[in-house]
Write a protein that holds these residues in place. Sequence first.
Motif, PDB file in Angstrom:
ATOM      1  N   SER A 154       0.755  -1.069  -0.049  1.00 25.49           N
ATOM      2  CA  SER A 154       0.043  -0.080   0.134  1.00 25.49           C
ATOM      3  C   SER A 154       0.935   1.102  -0.017  1.00 25.49           C
ATOM      4  CB  SER A 154      -0.759   0.086   1.169  1.00 25.49           C
ATOM      5  OG  SER A 154      -0.099   0.438   2.446  1.00 25.49           O
ATOM      6  N   HIS A 156       1.317   2.949   2.456  1.00 25.07           N
ATOM      7  CA  HIS A 156       1.751   3.082   3.781  1.00 25.07           C
ATOM      8  C   HIS A 156       2.939   2.415   3.985  1.00 25.07           C
ATOM      9  CE1 HIS A 156      -1.788   5.596   4.578  1.00 25.07           C
ATOM     10  NE2 HIS A 156      -2.586   4.630   3.994  1.00 25.07           N
ATOM     11  N   ASP A 198      -3.617   0.545   5.964  1.00 22.66           N
ATOM     12  CA  ASP A 198      -3.165   1.755   6.392  1.00 22.66           C
ATOM     13  C   ASP A 198      -2.510   1.478   7.911  1.00 22.66           C
ATOM     14  OD1 ASP A 198      -5.483   1.322   7.577  1.00 22.66           O
ATOM     15  OD2 ASP A 198      -6.478   3.123   6.967  1.00 22.66           O
TER      16      ASP A 198
END
Length: 330
Positions: A154, A156, A198
């Motif tokens: 992701s 993140h 996240d």
Amino acid sequence: MREFGYQRASDVAGAVALLGAEPDTRFLGGGTNLVDLMKAGVERPARLIDIRELPLDGIESTPDGGLRIGATVTNGDLGAHPEVRRRYPVLAQAVLAGASGQLRNMATVGGNLLQRTRCGYFTDVTKPCNKREPGSGCPAIEGEHHNHAILGASEHCVAVHPSDMAVALTAFDAVVHFEAGDGPGKSALADFYLPVGDTPHRETALPPGALITGITLPPTPAAVNSRYRKVRERASYAFAIGSVAAALEVRDGVVRDARLALGAVASRPWRAVAAEHVLAGAPADPGTFAAAADAELATARPLPHNGYKVDLIRNLLVAVLTELAEEAAR
């Protein structure tokens, strides 16, 4: 390194209670990952609870024909155990590919499952890192990422999970057993490692304060014909840039069962479910194996400097499956 207290646990319940009494505490098995992170300032526990003398160092058959592996079994003992080598050779190969003999003789099974990423930004406390400091950013995306994730990442976090052993265990539906403050529990390894999403700082589903007590492997006939293949940047004792754990059961030229997992491609050991679906009931030939690899890698999202992993994993999957099919035909 921060000064820390040290205490040796004498039983599982006592170890869990000691950790619960002081949250800023860590369990100490072999310490091959934890102590390194303490030296780097990434981990700063106030106290270590030594669990190496707990009665969790056995390997035994289960009534249904699987294996039960204790959490404090060393990687060296796991890789050398005759039943592991006979019934799950891929697991023995993965462990032996993972580190030097000195490290294998210290590192424990439970600790191996919980080892942290080796991303350079994570281990450098002068750099931001969402896994170490949530919300601080992921500099690897624009920086050094040649050995980072191509699947399941992701914005993140793009780090990869470093364990070889966990890749092999993932291919065979291993179950993690633990003891928590409210009693024993278990988690399928497929659910044990959390998607990065996240919240990259939340790596596993292990309850806070819980102690891993062991792993069980269900009986898997296909595991007898299995292999772990690891590609790394130097010949010995390096982390993978790509790996495959594979098992193949073939009868009359047709794939009857296939188990596949990939390493060094995602934040967790990656079960190659799409590839397994392509293989099921299909001819055991290079064309099928290539189609299976392409199906698994269809969702790959490489970064500018790690796109080589797509071809590497594709070639690795086809090569290992071809070798296993040839062995099954003998």
